[in-house]
Scaffold this active site. Sequence first.
Site, PDB file in Angstrom:
ATOM      1  N   HIS A   1      -4.501  -6.391   5.394  1.00  0.00           N
ATOM      2  CA  HIS A   1      -3.947  -5.037   5.387  1.00  0.00           C
ATOM      3  C   HIS A   1      -4.841  -4.040   4.661  1.00  0.00           C
ATOM      4  O   HIS A   1      -4.653  -2.827   4.801  1.00  0.00           O
ATOM      5  CB  HIS A   1      -2.522  -5.035   4.800  1.00  0.00           C
ATOM      6  CG  HIS A   1      -2.453  -5.185   3.320  1.00  0.00           C
ATOM      7  ND1 HIS A   1      -2.160  -6.384   2.702  1.00  0.00           N
ATOM      8  CD2 HIS A   1      -2.607  -4.295   2.313  1.00  0.00           C
ATOM      9  CE1 HIS A   1      -2.134  -6.218   1.390  1.00  0.00           C
ATOM     10  NE2 HIS A   1      -2.404  -4.953   1.128  1.00  0.00           N
TER      11      HIS A   1
ATOM     12  N   ASP B   1      -2.428 -12.630   6.350  1.00  0.00           N
ATOM     13  CA  ASP B   1      -2.935 -11.432   5.680  1.00  0.00           C
ATOM     14  C   ASP B   1      -4.255 -11.703   4.959  1.00  0.00           C
ATOM     15  O   ASP B   1      -4.517 -11.180   3.885  1.00  0.00           O
ATOM     16  CB  ASP B   1      -1.902 -10.859   4.699  1.00  0.00           C
ATOM     17  CG  ASP B   1      -2.236  -9.419   4.297  1.00  0.00           C
ATOM     18  OD1 ASP B   1      -2.924  -8.740   5.070  1.00  0.00           O
ATOM     19  OD2 ASP B   1      -1.823  -8.994   3.208  1.00  0.00           O
TER      20      ASP B   1
ATOM     21  N   SER C   1      -4.622  -5.375  -4.063  1.00  0.00           N
ATOM     22  CA  SER C   1      -4.558  -6.231  -2.875  1.00  0.00           C
ATOM     23  C   SER C   1      -5.940  -6.761  -2.523  1.00  0.00           C
ATOM     24  O   SER C   1      -6.906  -6.002  -2.410  1.00  0.00           O
ATOM     25  CB  SER C   1      -3.990  -5.446  -1.692  1.00  0.00           C
ATOM     26  OG  SER C   1      -2.630  -5.161  -1.879  1.00  0.00           O
TER      27      SER C   1
END
Length: 515
Positions: A137, A167, A241
């Site tokens: 993402h 992911d 992230s």
Amino acid sequence: MRPIDRRFFRDNFLGLSLTLVGVLCLVLSGIFYLNHRQLGRFALASGGGLDGADIEMLDRQNKAYERIADAVTPAVVSIQSTSVVKVQQSPFSMDPFFRQFFGEMLPQFNVPRQYREHALGSGIIVSPEGYILTNNHVIKNASSVDVLLSDKRTFKAKVVGADPQTDVAVLKVNAKDLPTASFGDSNSLHVGDTVMAFGNPFGLDFTVTRGTVSALGRSQFRIEDIQNFIQTDAAINPGNSGGPLVDIRGQVIGINTAILSGNSGPGGEGSFIGIGFAIPVNMAKHVMQDLINTGKVTRGALGVLIGPVTDDFAKEFHAPDTSGAFVQDVTAGGPADKAGLKYGDIIRKLNGESIGDNAQLKAKVTEMNPGTQVTLDILRDGKPMTVRVTLGELPANLAAQGGPRGTSPGPTEGTLKGIEVQNLTPSMRDQLQLPENVKGVVISQIDPNSPAGQVGLQQGDVIESINRQPVNNAVEFNRLAAQAKGRTLLRVNRQGHGQFVIINPSGDDGGGDNQ
């Protein structure tokens, strides 16, 4: 009472006096010692100071964390991805004159307009040749990706590959002799272990936070298709992230991916509230190696539809508790079918390791390569068995099949009222995409407010059995339905996918995932 001879005191006065002085000194010394210990505790509790040994211990601990930060930070990168977004708008919408007089009455000519959207994230260098592990993402739909190293060097990165199901994404920069981080073993983690999170939260480059492993095997949130998250209270915020979660050896054991935020829920852009999630590095490493070597991810598969072991399923199929994965259906001719696995089996262990739930089993199997032989410990109607399965390959982007929910609140009498059925004909079989081995009756009408409707049964579903009694035609259905009181076990097929359904006033969701 006998009288005391006074001459005793007179003749022994000096000795008695010295004895009394000695006793008094001992008492005073004891009081002083106890007070000193108590004052020492008070000083520690009030921050008055630590003794040398305590300070030395804490200093060694601090230096250990410093060494971890010094070793890992050079391999951490800040990632900025740019994507081009097109929107449709009127050519007059930005003109002040027209906006003043016409406002919302402006004509819409759908003129496309482009603008650039930026996303910030983190990553970890895993090879001296410039391979970088991050989240999908972070770079999704990116037209360009820029990477900043801790030594202030910047590179343009190429996306080697990405896997939305976990992911995970892999980048490559054109460089050599880059600092790298080493991988640990996420299977060796325990709740309570100390971990450190690295990344770039809110653009604050190369931030380090420390916490503990709060839980393992988290799968309650639909963040990705394949879930087996490490939960941590090490602070993770937007921008973290893709950054690494490391253990006390300085080894990467997870990839930070999501937070539980009071503002926006799992994976959103809210701030940290003490609950963060990381992808286990064993899972990420498998995906990374496949993306680098072949450009696609191959995963092992059992060829079953699995779901949670609910209380009702545990009672119905004689399991001692709700741990494990419940086999809802077995793919005909698949690996599990060839090994003798049957629907209704409960998988309790994989290669001798206990399985907590269906999500954990799915995550562990998909970390393996097709062709791997695994050993499953199962319960079949309460009887322990062992089967050996050679894994097949999970189809790419296989989504969980929809189906009726396993259990849901309903009345205790007239369990199957509100259902109308008809016999299964060849034309219906073709229309419903059912294989030849499926037998039963087709639901032609169902009251959505009936117990079966509340469970999720719908028109077109095929009821194959009621309380393990086969249903071959409408007459048998009506007979068995009249006997069904309270908790009722159905075998239902929807478009070729079989599943058990329990109608029970106090049941839970028993849906399944393909594996």
